[in-house]
Design a protein around this motif. Sequence first.
Motif, PDB file in Angstrom:
ATOM      1  N   VAL B 679      16.895  44.284  34.205  1.00 54.44           N
ATOM      2  CA  VAL B 679      17.080  43.620  35.495  1.00 54.44           C
ATOM      3  C   VAL B 679      15.778  42.962  35.913  1.00 54.44           C
ATOM      4  CG1 VAL B 679      17.412  44.042  37.952  1.00 54.44           C
ATOM      5  CG2 VAL B 679      18.983  45.007  36.323  1.00 54.44           C
ATOM      6  N   TYR B 680      14.672  43.658  35.675  1.00 56.43           N
ATOM      7  CA  TYR B 680      13.403  43.063  36.058  1.00 56.43           C
ATOM      8  C   TYR B 680      13.061  41.880  35.156  1.00 56.43           C
ATOM      9  CZ  TYR B 680       8.672  42.193  37.299  1.00 56.43           C
ATOM     10  OH  TYR B 680       7.546  41.557  37.721  1.00 56.43           O
ATOM     11  N   GLU B 681      13.306  42.058  33.870  1.00 59.41           N
ATOM     12  CA  GLU B 681      12.965  41.005  32.919  1.00 59.41           C
ATOM     13  C   GLU B 681      13.735  39.722  33.212  1.00 59.41           C
ATOM     14  OE1 GLU B 681      13.612  41.884  28.713  1.00 59.41           O
ATOM     15  OE2 GLU B 681      11.441  42.124  28.592  1.00 59.41           O
ATOM     16  N   LEU B 682      14.960  39.898  33.682  1.00 50.61           N
ATOM     17  CA  LEU B 682      15.831  38.748  33.910  1.00 50.61           C
ATOM     18  C   LEU B 682      15.796  38.254  35.349  1.00 50.61           C
ATOM     19  CD1 LEU B 682      18.864  40.129  31.954  1.00 50.61           C
ATOM     20  CD2 LEU B 682      17.423  38.248  31.242  1.00 50.61           C
ATOM     21  N   ARG B 683      14.760  38.708  36.112  1.00 42.93           N
ATOM     22  CA  ARG B 683      14.778  38.432  37.542  1.00 42.93           C
ATOM     23  C   ARG B 683      14.879  36.950  37.866  1.00 42.93           C
ATOM     24  NH1 ARG B 683      10.093  39.351  35.467  1.00 42.93           N
ATOM     25  NH2 ARG B 683       8.155  38.402  36.161  1.00 42.93           N
ATOM     26  N   HIS B 684      14.406  36.089  36.960  1.00 42.92           N
ATOM     27  CA  HIS B 684      14.454  34.665  37.265  1.00 42.92           C
ATOM     28  C   HIS B 684      15.867  34.108  37.192  1.00 42.92           C
ATOM     29  CE1 HIS B 684      10.208  34.401  37.638  1.00 42.92           C
ATOM     30  NE2 HIS B 684      10.065  35.025  36.499  1.00 42.92           N
ATOM     31  N   GLN B 685      16.737  34.835  36.489  1.00 47.58           N
ATOM     32  CA  GLN B 685      18.125  34.385  36.421  1.00 47.58           C
ATOM     33  C   GLN B 685      18.810  34.491  37.771  1.00 47.58           C
ATOM     34  OE1 GLN B 685      20.700  36.038  33.527  1.00 47.58           O
ATOM     35  NE2 GLN B 685      19.553  35.191  31.801  1.00 47.58           N
ATOM     36  N   PHE B 686      18.260  35.333  38.603  1.00 43.85           N
ATOM     37  CA  PHE B 686      18.865  35.513  39.911  1.00 43.85           C
ATOM     38  C   PHE B 686      18.943  34.190  40.658  1.00 43.85           C
ATOM     39  CE2 PHE B 686      18.499  36.152  44.429  1.00 43.85           C
ATOM     40  CZ  PHE B 686      19.619  36.933  44.649  1.00 43.85           C
ATOM     41  N   GLU B 687      17.902  33.378  40.424  1.00 41.61           N
ATOM     42  CA  GLU B 687      17.842  32.106  41.134  1.00 41.61           C
ATOM     43  C   GLU B 687      18.976  31.167  40.730  1.00 41.61           C
ATOM     44  OE1 GLU B 687      13.898  31.314  39.982  1.00 41.61           O
ATOM     45  OE2 GLU B 687      13.260  33.007  41.202  1.00 41.61           O
ATOM     46  N   ASP B 688      19.552  31.421  39.547  1.00 36.78           N
ATOM     47  CA  ASP B 688      20.632  30.552  39.091  1.00 36.78           C
ATOM     48  C   ASP B 688      21.873  30.698  39.970  1.00 36.78           C
ATOM     49  OD1 ASP B 688      18.842  30.002  37.228  1.00 36.78           O
ATOM     50  OD2 ASP B 688      19.865  30.988  35.554  1.00 36.78           O
ATOM     51  N   ASN B 689      21.920  31.805  40.712  1.00 39.47           N
ATOM     52  CA  ASN B 689      23.009  31.997  41.665  1.00 39.47           C
ATOM     53  C   ASN B 689      24.372  31.994  41.010  1.00 39.47           C
ATOM     54  OD1 ASN B 689      23.035  32.714  44.227  1.00 39.47           O
ATOM     55  ND2 ASN B 689      22.433  30.718  45.059  1.00 39.47           N
ATOM     56  N   ARG B 690      24.454  32.568  39.853  1.00 37.79           N
ATOM     57  CA  ARG B 690      25.747  32.611  39.169  1.00 37.79           C
ATOM     58  C   ARG B 690      26.131  34.053  38.914  1.00 37.79           C
ATOM     59  NH1 ARG B 690      24.789  28.855  34.169  1.00 37.79           N
ATOM     60  NH2 ARG B 690      25.775  30.681  33.284  1.00 37.79           N
ATOM     61  N   SER B 691      27.442  34.295  38.843  1.00 40.34           N
ATOM     62  CA  SER B 691      27.870  35.685  38.695  1.00 40.34           C
ATOM     63  C   SER B 691      28.025  36.072  37.230  1.00 40.34           C
ATOM     64  CB  SER B 691      29.186  35.890  39.431  1.00 40.34           C
ATOM     65  OG  SER B 691      30.149  35.018  38.892  1.00 40.34           O
ATOM     66  N   ASP B 692      28.002  35.050  36.318  1.00 34.24           N
ATOM     67  CA  ASP B 692      28.270  35.399  34.926  1.00 34.24           C
ATOM     68  C   ASP B 692      26.999  35.551  34.080  1.00 34.24           C
ATOM     69  OD1 ASP B 692      27.647  32.794  35.178  1.00 34.24           O
ATOM     70  OD2 ASP B 692      29.101  32.056  33.715  1.00 34.24           O
ATOM     71  N   THR B 693      25.859  35.616  34.726  1.00 34.39           N
ATOM     72  CA  THR B 693      24.633  35.793  33.947  1.00 34.39           C
ATOM     73  C   THR B 693      24.487  37.251  33.540  1.00 34.39           C
ATOM     74  OG1 THR B 693      23.443  36.136  35.981  1.00 34.39           O
ATOM     75  CG2 THR B 693      23.371  33.929  35.065  1.00 34.39           C
ATOM     76  N   ILE B 694      23.599  37.490  32.563  1.00 40.78           N
ATOM     77  CA  ILE B 694      23.397  38.881  32.151  1.00 40.78           C
ATOM     78  C   ILE B 694      22.794  39.658  33.291  1.00 40.78           C
ATOM     79  CG2 ILE B 694      22.588  40.346  30.280  1.00 40.78           C
ATOM     80  CD1 ILE B 694      21.835  37.974  28.755  1.00 40.78           C
ATOM     81  N   PHE B 695      22.015  38.942  34.073  1.00 48.26           N
ATOM     82  CA  PHE B 695      21.394  39.615  35.201  1.00 48.26           C
ATOM     83  C   PHE B 695      22.442  40.262  36.099  1.00 48.26           C
ATOM     84  CE2 PHE B 695      20.148  39.387  39.687  1.00 48.26           C
ATOM     85  CZ  PHE B 695      19.052  40.233  39.656  1.00 48.26           C
ATOM     86  N   SER B 696      23.438  39.451  36.500  1.00 48.76           N
ATOM     87  CA  SER B 696      24.428  40.015  37.421  1.00 48.76           C
ATOM     88  C   SER B 696      25.295  41.050  36.712  1.00 48.76           C
ATOM     89  CB  SER B 696      25.271  38.902  38.033  1.00 48.76           C
ATOM     90  OG  SER B 696      25.686  38.018  37.045  1.00 48.76           O
ATOM     91  N   GLU B 697      25.514  40.845  35.405  1.00 50.00           N
ATOM     92  CA  GLU B 697      26.306  41.811  34.649  1.00 50.00           C
ATOM     93  C   GLU B 697      25.577  43.155  34.599  1.00 50.00           C
ATOM     94  OE1 GLU B 697      27.673  41.309  30.353  1.00 50.00           O
ATOM     95  OE2 GLU B 697      28.445  39.548  31.445  1.00 50.00           O
ATOM     96  N   THR B 698      24.278  43.079  34.308  1.00 53.84           N
ATOM     97  CA  THR B 698      23.503  44.314  34.232  1.00 53.84           C
ATOM     98  C   THR B 698      23.456  44.990  35.590  1.00 53.84           C
ATOM     99  OG1 THR B 698      22.108  43.014  32.767  1.00 53.84           O
ATOM    100  CG2 THR B 698      21.414  45.248  33.180  1.00 53.84           C
TER     101      THR B 698
END
Lengths: 383, 1110
Positions: B679-698
Motif C-alpha cells: 500500500v505504501y509502495e503504491l501510494r502514488h496510484q492513489f492519485e489516479d483516483n480509480r477503483s481498479d488499481t492494485i492500490f485500491s485492491e490491496t
Amino acid sequence: MELYQITLRRKLKVEKYIVQMDLRLKKNAGTFYDLMKLASENGGLNEDMLIKRFYFTHPMANRTIQRCQFFKLIDKNLNPQNIFQITEDGKDVAHNGSMFRQESGKKYRIYLTKDQLVPQRVLTIQRIKREFTKRKEIEKRNLNLDGFSFQNIIVGNEQDDKLFLDSNEVIIEKCYEQMAKDNRTLGNLTVSVQFSPQKEKGDINIDGKILDKDVSISLNENIEHLSFNLVFLSLLKELGELENWDDKLSALRQKFDQNGEKKINYRNFTRKLTISEPRIPEIGLVDPVSFFVPIVPANNQDCLDWEKLLLKDKINGVCLQEEYNQKVTDVENLMYSKNKNYIKLPSQQEFVEELRLDSKMDSIYKPRSEKYWYLQASLTLEN
Amino acid sequence: MVRIDIDPIFWNNLPKLKDEKQLNPEDLGKVIRPLIEIMGHYKKNLEINPPIINCLKEEIGIARFTIKNFENLDELKELKDEITKEFFMEKLHQIGNKSYQIEESSNSKEIILIKPILTYKIDIPITKNGKEFNINITPISGDYVSFKPKNRKEETAIRSIFNRRAQAKLVKEDNIEIKSYKEIRDYENSFRTILSFRDENAVLIKSLNNSNKFKIKVIPNTSVLNKKMKALLSLIERPKTYFFPLLQLFQKFNSKINDDNENFEKIAQIQDGEWKYLDQMEFPGILQQREFVEKALNTPDFAILEGPPGSGKTTTILEILHQATKRGQKILLVASTHVAVDNVLEKIDEERQKGEELHIFPIRIGRVEDITGVAKNYLDVEVANNETARILKELKRNKLRKLSESQNTFMNSLETKKGFLHPFTLDIANVVCGTTIGILNFPEFKYKDFNINEPFDMMIIDEASKTTLQEFLVPALLAKKWIIIGDKMQLSPFIEEGELKALWNRCNLPKNFEEDHSWVCNEFFTASKKNIVITDIQSLKTEVEENISKSELEGIITINGLERNTNSNSKNNWKVNLTEIYNDLIRLTGARGAIIDYRCFTKKYSKSILNSIPPDFGMLISPRIENSIDPQIIRKLGNICEIQNRTSDYYYKSTREKRTWISSMQKWIDAVTWRLKRVYELRHQFEDNRSDTIFSETMKDLNILLPNWTFSGFDDFNKIETEDLIQIKKAMIIKSFNLLNVEDIKKKWLVSDKISIIFENKTNSKEFFENVLQLYKKSDEVMRSYLIIEIIWIIFKIRDDKTQREWLNSFKSNFGFVFEDLLTYSIGNKVFDTLRIEFPSIIELLQEGLMIRPEYRNTNIYNCTIYKGYDAKKNFWENREIKLTYQHRMHPDISKFVRDNFYGGKQVKDPDGTNNTYNILTEREFPYRNGKRNIWYHVRGNEEKKNSSPKNDKEVDVIYKLYCDFENWTQKNPKSKILKNSKENNLWSVAVITFYRGQERALSKKFQKHFQSIAKYNFKDNKKNIKVKICTVDRFQGQEADVVYLSFVRTNSVGFLDSKNRLNVSLSRAKFMQILAGNKRFFSSNKVKNRSPILWKLATQIPEDYFIEV
C-alpha cells in the motif's frame, strides 16, 4: 617558648543542585602540545611553518591554524611578520601539555558552599550519566557561576569517583537556570583551619565524608587577612582573659591557687582553655575549641608560691644541704626562663620551719602523714 | 517494554516558543513513542528463537596470491587483469604433480579457491613483455565452511551474518538449554571468520577440529537497533538546546503564530567570483542551485533541496561544502547508502589531486569493506596512519640537519605513541562523512550517548528519499542545522519485514488472538477469494458480527441457517433451517464468496447444500472449528468436493497436521505485513483516483484482513454523528469484554441502575452529564466502559432529533477524553498510526506530513509539520526549499518519459540551448546506431522463478548480444575521441540493471565469462574502452552510466515493477542511450494497463520504429 596551635573546625553547609551546564575542562592537549611548542619557538604559527617544520599537507595545515584559532591558542590576525602570534593560553599549553576543551549541555550534580573559610564556592562537580529528576523539584534559580574556575577537591580511585570530573581545573561557562535541588544526604563535610604562632597564617583543610567516602584535602590558599594573633586574642577575649595576657612573655598571667582548676598545669606552665561557643571576627561561630596556653605567675607572691610548689615536688627523700641548694637553683632557673623574673627561695632551715608550721596547721584537721614524721626527726643524725 | 523517562531539567531549559510557552514532550512522544516501542519489540522478537543452520566443512583451500618484481602500480594492475582462472589452472598443472582445480570466487582478485587443499607455498614465474615476474601463492589456514539453508528464513539469516547484522555461534550439542551468559561461552564457541564468501554462502573460519558437519546458531546483532533507540530516547528524554528546531517539527502550535513571515536574514552572500563548482552561467538552472547554496548557509534550521535525477544535487553539495568550510564550519555529510557518500568524496579527491580544495579536510567513517574507490583513502584510520608514516619519514630524513626541540618531541610522540595522530585528524576534520548509521562509529559518538561536546555546524543528508524519520534522527542529533537533499519520486526507504511485524506486538491484541481471533479475519479474507468457508458463526460473536456487517458490502455472504432449538431434550442446541440456507445460496451468483456455519452440514443435508453451490467456488474448512466438526462429515465433504472437481485443499489439508496450522497463522501476519508494505509502495496510484488499481485492491484486502471489530476512529471527535456512536459502543463492548470476569457482570447491572436513576431525575442534559462525570471518576475501568455504553444507549433512545443533537453535543464536550483513550486502544488505528511514521522518508514527511494518504487520516491531526507537512507552516517551509527543474544527465529522448510521467512536466526539463545556454542534445551526440536513444527490444522470453527471485534467460542473452555489439564499437571509438571537449577518460561506462536479484546473478555469470574475470559485478577492459557494472535498480539509485541496459524479467505478472518510484529510478540512469529488454506484448496488454498504467504507457507510447524484434 613552647609551641602551641589552634585548630578551628566547623561543619560546612553544602548545597547540592542538579544542573545543566556548559563547561571547559582541562584535558591532554595531544598534538596541540607539539604545535604550541613549535609556536613558542617561533613566536607564533602559520601554515608555511607547519608545512616546512612538521611536514603537514596543505589542507591539514589550513585546518590546524583554524582549530588553533578556535581554541584561542593563537591570534586571529596576522602580525607584520605574517605569523599568528601565540596567546597566553597557547603558552600555557606549551608549558603544561593540557588545554581546555568544551563540554556542553550535560547534567551535573554541583556541590556549593558559602563558607568564608573555603576560598572556592564550588566544592566539586559530579557528572550524572542517567538519573531522572522529578518534575516537582524543578525550579528557576540563578547561581551566577558563569566564568567560575575552581580546583576539583574530590579525587578518588574507585569506580564511583570516575563520575567526578577528573581534571584539576574546570571553568563553568554557563549554568542553565532551571535546576533541581538535590535532597540526598551525602554525609558531613567539615572544614578546619589550623593556626600556629610561628606560621602566622592559616592552612585550610577540608575533611569529612561524601557518600561514605573519606574526603581529606588541604587547600593551598591561605587566609591572608586572618593571623594567629587575631584568632588567639579573640578567643581570649571570649573567655574574659584578655587583660591577663602578657604580650612580652607571650603568656597568660595566672594567679596561683594550688587547689584551683585542674586544667591549669603549674608544673608545665600551661593551661587548657576550652570555649564552648567561640566566635571569631570574620570567621564567625566555630565548633567548641580547646588549646593549651603558656602561663606565668601573676605577681611576686604567686611566683614564690609557685616556686615552692615546684621545689616541694623535687624533694622526695632525704635531702642534704648541698642537694637542697642545687634544687633551689634549678627551680629558680626554671621560673626565670618562663617568667624572666624569680623570687629568691628560703634557705633549707627556713623552709623546714615553714613546712613544720604548715604540717602543724594541717594536723589539727588531718591524721599525720609519713612525711610529717620524717620532718619531726632532727636534721642531722648528729643532732 | 522500553521505558521513557522524560527529564524535565532538559525540557525546561530549552528555548521558549514564540507564544512564551514551553515545548511539550507529549507532542513529540505521540510520534516517537510508537517508533521506540516497535524497535523494542523488534529487538525482542529477534532475540527469541534464533535460527539454527546446518553447515558443511568442504575440502577447499584458500590461497592468497601476490605478484612480485613489478615496477609500478599500473604494471601491477595490468598483470592482475591478465590473471584468470584458466591461467592459474594451466600454471598449477605445469608445476605440481597434484591436479588442482580452481573454484570461482566472488572475493577480491587476490584470493583464489583451490581444490584440493593446498598445504605449501608455490612460486610461479611468468614472463611478460620480456620481463620476468613472480607470482607467490600462499595458502591461508582455516576451514572452508559452506552453509546449507533449507528455507527462505535460513537464507536471510545467513545473509545477515555476511552483512554483519548477526553473529554466528557454534552449537555443540542439541537440546542443551542455556540460561546464563557464562554457559553460552562454555557451550558455544564463537565463530571466528577469517574471510567470507558472500555469493558462495561460505566462510573461512579458524579450524575447529570438529566433524565435517555441524550446526550454528544465528544470533542477531542488535547494536544498530540499540543505537537507533538510544538516539530516539535521548531526543525525548534529554533534549539539548540545539535540538530545538527538530523538536518544533512535532510541536502542536496555534495557527496565529504561524502567520508570521518566517523568512530568515541573509548573512552570508556569495559574490560572483567566489563560486567554485557552480561557476558556469550557461547551465540552465544554475541560479536555483546557487540560491539553494545561499539558503543552506543562511538558514538557522532547515533547508530542503528537491532534485530529480541528474539535476545536479552532487554539484550543489560540493558547492555547499566548499562555501561552508571556507567559513570555518564543520559539516557532517550522511546518506543512507555508501555509494552516495563515496560519490562526493570522489569528486573532492579529484579536486585535491589538482591541488585545489585546500580548506576541506574530509574523513570517511565506516568499514573498509563497504567503501568503494578512492573514498578508502579518506577512512579515518587510514588518514592517521598514512600521515604518521609520511611525516615520520620526512622528519627522519631531515634528522641529519639538526631538528628543533619541537620537531624532536613531535617525532618522539609519533614514534612511541600508537595512534597519536588519530584524535588530532578527527579534530581538524571539517567534513565527516558516512552512512546514517555507520557514522556512529565516529569515536566521539561511539561512547557518548548522543551527548557530544562540539555539535557540527551543519548536517547534509543526501538521498533523503531513502531515509526514514527514525534513521534521520540518529545523525541529526549531532548537528545544529539540517540540509536535506533528495527526491521523493525516487525509491522509498527500505524497511525490514521483521520491524513491520513487530508492529503487531504493539497493538495490544487479545491474548488468544493468534489462536482464535485472527482466524476470523482469515476466514473472511479467504472467502473473498471466491471461496465458501465453513466455520463457526456463533462463537466469537462480536468479531464475527462486526465482520459480517462490513463484508456484506464487499460482496461476501454469510449463510447462517440456524435456529435455536427450543426442544431441551435434543443434544444439539441448533436446528437447521433449510429454506433460509437455500435463499442465501441463491445470492451466491455474483458474490465474491461466502461464510457458512459448519452446523448446517449434517449427514442429511451436506450433499444437497454442496450441490447448490456454484462449481467455481472453492470449499474450505477453517482450522478454528477442527475439533468441533464431526470428522466423518469432513471426509464426506472432501469426497463430494473431489467428485465435483472443486478446490478444497487449502484448509482441509492443513487440519490434518497441527504444525501447518501454526505456519498458516504466520501466513496471516505475512499477508497483512506484505500488503501494508505494498500500500505504501503504491501510494502514488492513489492519485489516479480509480477503483481498479492494485492500490485500491490491496486496500480492500487489507480492510478484510485487518481485525476491524474494534473502534477505528475518526478524524475529529467533534465531527461525529449519532450513527457513529454505534462504532464507539461496539468498541466499548469489546474493551469491557476483554476485561470481563464473572464478578464484573454485577457491576454492569449496578452501572445501568445508577444511570437510569440519574436519567430519570434530570431532564436537562447539562445536569445529567455533570452527575455522570462524577460517577465516571469514581468508577473502575470495567464500570467506565459500561457507563459509556449506557450513555450511548440513552442518547439513542431519544426520539426528538433536536434534543438528541443537544445531548450528543454535551456528550462530546464532557467525554472527549474517553474518545482519545479509545483511539489508543483500537487495533486498526495503531497499525496505521505507526505505519505512517514507519514508512515515509524524511523528505516526504517534511513536505507532505504524516497525513499524506486519506486512508491514514483516521487519527487526530495536529497543526505541526510532522502531521501536516508544508501545510502547517507554509511561509516557513517555502523559504527553505528549492526545487531543481533542469536535468543535466539524460539525452532528451530518455528524459521525456521521466519528465512527463513522473514529474508532470514541471521538473527534469532539458537544457535546450536557447539564449546560448548549454544544450544537452548536442552534448549527448553519439554516432552509435544513428539517433536511437531509447530503445525497447521485444524479447519473447519466460520468467523463471527459482527459490524467491525470478530470472529470464532469454533477456540475458539479448542484452549480452546487444552489449557485444556495443563493445565492438567502443573498441574503435574511445570516449575522448567521440566527445572532443570532454575532460573524461577513455572508458565508456555501461550499466546493466534489472529489478530482480535472480536476474542480476544470471547476468553476472554471463559477463563474468565474457570478461574472464574473478570479479562478479564490476568489469573493466581498457583495451576495449569500456567498464561495466551489473546492479539491481534499487542499489543503482544515485548512480549513472553512459549506456544503460534494463532487463524487465517479468512476463506473467507485474510484480513490484508497478511502483512508480522504482520505475522512475530505473528509467533515469542513462546519459547517452537506454536499452530496455522485455516482453513488449505483455507490458502493452490490458492486464498491465490496469495494474500499472505507467508501465503500460512505457510499452505503448515509445514510437513504433524504436522497437526491434529479436
